[in-house]
Write a protein that holds these residues in place. Structure first.
Motif, PDB file in Angstrom:
ATOM      1  N   GLU A  38     -21.920  27.702  21.290  1.00  0.00           N
ATOM      2  CA  GLU A  38     -21.031  28.803  20.929  1.00  0.00           C
ATOM      3  C   GLU A  38     -21.161  29.988  21.876  1.00  0.00           C
ATOM      4  N   ILE A 197     -24.534  32.429  17.971  1.00  0.00           N
ATOM      5  CA  ILE A 197     -23.704  32.588  16.786  1.00  0.00           C
ATOM      6  C   ILE A 197     -24.544  32.943  15.586  1.00  0.00           C
ATOM      7  N   THR A 254     -19.693  26.447   8.882  1.00  0.00           N
ATOM      8  CA  THR A 254     -19.180  25.442   9.819  1.00  0.00           C
ATOM      9  C   THR A 254     -17.800  25.793  10.359  1.00  0.00           C
ATOM     10  N   GLU A 257     -18.330  28.014  13.266  1.00  0.00           N
ATOM     11  CA  GLU A 257     -18.846  27.239  14.391  1.00  0.00           C
ATOM     12  C   GLU A 257     -17.728  26.468  15.080  1.00  0.00           C
ATOM     13  N   ASN A 261     -16.589  26.748  19.152  1.00  0.00           N
ATOM     14  CA  ASN A 261     -17.153  25.537  19.755  1.00  0.00           C
ATOM     15  C   ASN A 261     -16.806  25.418  21.237  1.00  0.00           C
ATOM     16  N   HIS A 426     -19.068  16.691  12.752  1.00  0.00           N
ATOM     17  CA  HIS A 426     -20.006  17.766  13.075  1.00  0.00           C
ATOM     18  C   HIS A 426     -21.394  17.199  13.376  1.00  0.00           C
TER      19      HIS A 426
END
Length: 509
Positions: A38, A197, A254, A257, A261, A426
């Motif tokens: 990230e 992150i 998530t 994220e 990404n 993921h």
């Protein structure tokens, strides 16, 4: 612009980037290392802000550092023991030995003989492994400890060489050549700034254990409660943690994220090639497919917003500086005229005469508001305006819009974001030893089958956990009344916690 700000998380990244820059300058950081994956996106935003919002100002340099929890955990262990593994087990209470070795980036097959010796199935999920007698016996086996220690030393040597090439730390042995006082002074003044992150700062903890003589300062979008003791040479800042919506935003991380990404894969280890140390990365095709179909366009939109808003803010700041400069010139010119006006010889003679009683009476009177010296008043007022810093309350008000934007992204997502999330694969190899396929979440059939059990709260909580993102799940199937009810329930729980906390504070005081 206001409609765009309210609807898009771009304003959050803009405010976060400014907060990162200001906090890093206040900490005296000379260089910021952005952790992959990230961090690649966050660095691009930082570069945009440094170029347009802070032109000509000396800011901390920025560089991407290819690290991960997997590539740094085993090298950070002082020894192979159950105590060291607790840093993983505090978060993953149920884990197989195969998942543990994958977190070390060691192939489970290489340790199969030790598992067979103590009758451990490598894929068996053991609840609280540190209490299992077989696992306790395994970690007392000197042959097993030596085998893992050899892997640890090899990985640590490559990691330290990579970090030295990036200028993260001094070369090994260089500090030993200096005198004790000189070395202590350098260590005391040495600060390393890292950006990621966030969530718990595990990578920062690992690096702190590897380099105990350096103070490592971490800047994160958000931090969740720590589960392990923190290193003494670690300091962490979380931007979202300053918000009252922190619990709701960080409850499901998530999606954030996914928004930050990168298609370049996750770092798992390091290798030497052509005289340099390079990162070994693992890529997933399905994860990259989501990036190119959804994430890439959103990141481009956020970057375009950053450029636009930085340009407008820079122009506004330039006009403010020009206005203050003009006011300062007027004030200095008027005050110079007052100082350079000398009395004539006649007036000096008159000044030596004793004033009459009438003039003395007039002199004792207070000047009226009309007779005030406007030059001196405007001078003091303008100095106060220039020197006055914005209060903490005004800074919080400016950040409210940013917090609301990222909260809306998580709690009230659009269908495009929800569909992208539930087609994601993921990577959770560290800790869980596998990738989580979001496409395998429960469908509507299971939801309708649970309707007769609506009065059982525990059953619904377990079901919502299986979705991994309840708000996105409701939006995907257009269950908007359930979405509104769920978000209202979360906000109500947060208000109850805040009132309970305020009550405890009053009781303590």
């Amino acid at each position: 612009m206001k409609k765009f700000e309210k609807a898009d998380p771009a304003v959050f990244f803009y405010k976060f980037t400014l907060w990162l820059t200001e906090t890093a300058l206040a900490e005296g950081i000379s260089k910021l290392y952005f952790f992959t994956r990230e961090g690649e996106f966050l660095k691009s935003l930082y570069d945009e802000a440094a170029k347009m919002w802070f032109p000509g100002k000396k800011l901390p340099a920025a560089e991407v550092l290819e690290v991960s929890r997997m590539s740094t955990f085993l090298p950070s262990c002082t020894k192979i023991s159950l105590e060291e593994c607790m840093r993983i087990w505090n978060q993953y209470e149920t884990q197989s030995m195969s998942a543990l070795l994958k977190s070390f980036y060691i192939k489970p097959g290489r340790m199969q003989q030790y598992f067979a010796k103590y009758k451990i199935d490598a894929n068996e999920k053991i609840q609280k492994p540190w209490t299992d007698k077989r696992v306790q016996a395994l970690f007392q086996d000197q042959a097993f400890i030596q085998a893992v220690t050899q892997e640890k030393e090899a990985k640590k040597r490559l990691l330290c060489s990579y970090l030295e090439e990036k200028g993260f730390c001094e070369q090994e042995g260089s500090s030993q050549k200096k005198s004790g006082a000189e070395t202590a002074g350098n260590i005391q003044n040495k600060k390393i700034g890292i950006v990621d992150i966030g969530w718990r700062g595990t990578i920062q903890d690992n690096l702190c254990y590897i380099y105990p003589d350096y103070e490592i300062v971490g800047f994160y979008m958000g931090l969740q409660p720590f589960l392990s003791p923190q290193p003494v040479n670690s300091k962490k800042y979380g931007y979202i943690n300053q918000s009252s919506l922190c619990d709701q935003i960080l409850m499901f991380i998530t999606p954030i994220e996914m928004l930050c990404n990168s298609p370049n894969g996750s770092t798992v280890s390091y290798q030497e090639q052509d005289g340099h140390i390079q990162a070994v990365k693992r890529k997933d095709k399905q994860e990259n497919a989501v990036f190119f179909q959804y994430t890439q366009a959103r990141q481009h939109k956020i970057a375009a917003y950053m450029r636009t808003y930085c340009r407008l803010a820079a122009k506004r700041q330039e006009k403010t500086n020009q206005t203050e400069t003009r006011q300062g010139r007027i004030i200095r010119h008027s005050s110079r005229q007052d100082r350079t006006s000398y009395p004539s010889s006649k007036s000096r003679q008159d000044g030596n005469q004793r004033p009459s009683s009438k003039s003395r009476q007039d002199g004792n009177q207070r000047p009226s508001s009309k007779s005030k010296d406007r030059t001196s008043y405007s001078s003091s007022k303008s100095r106060q305006d220039r020197n006055q810093r914005p209060s903490s309350k005004s800074r919080q008000n400016r950040n409210k819009l940013a917090y609301w934007a990222i909260y809306r992204f998580v709690a009230w997502p659009d269908r495009q974001t929800a569909n992208a999330y539930f087609s994601l694969k993921h990577d959770e190899t560290f800790g869980m030893g596998c990738c989580l396929d979001k496409r395998k979440t429960p469908g509507l059939k299971k939801l309708f089958a649970m309707l007769p059990l609506f009065y059982k709260k525990e059953v619904w909580i377990a079901f919502l956990k299986q979705t991994t993102w309840p708000q996105g799940y409701f939006v995907k199937y257009r269950l908007y009344p359930l979405l509104a009810a769920y978000n209202a329930m979360l906000l109500y729980d947060t208000l109850k916690k805040q009132k309970r906390g305020d009550k405890k504070t009053r009781e303590q005081t």
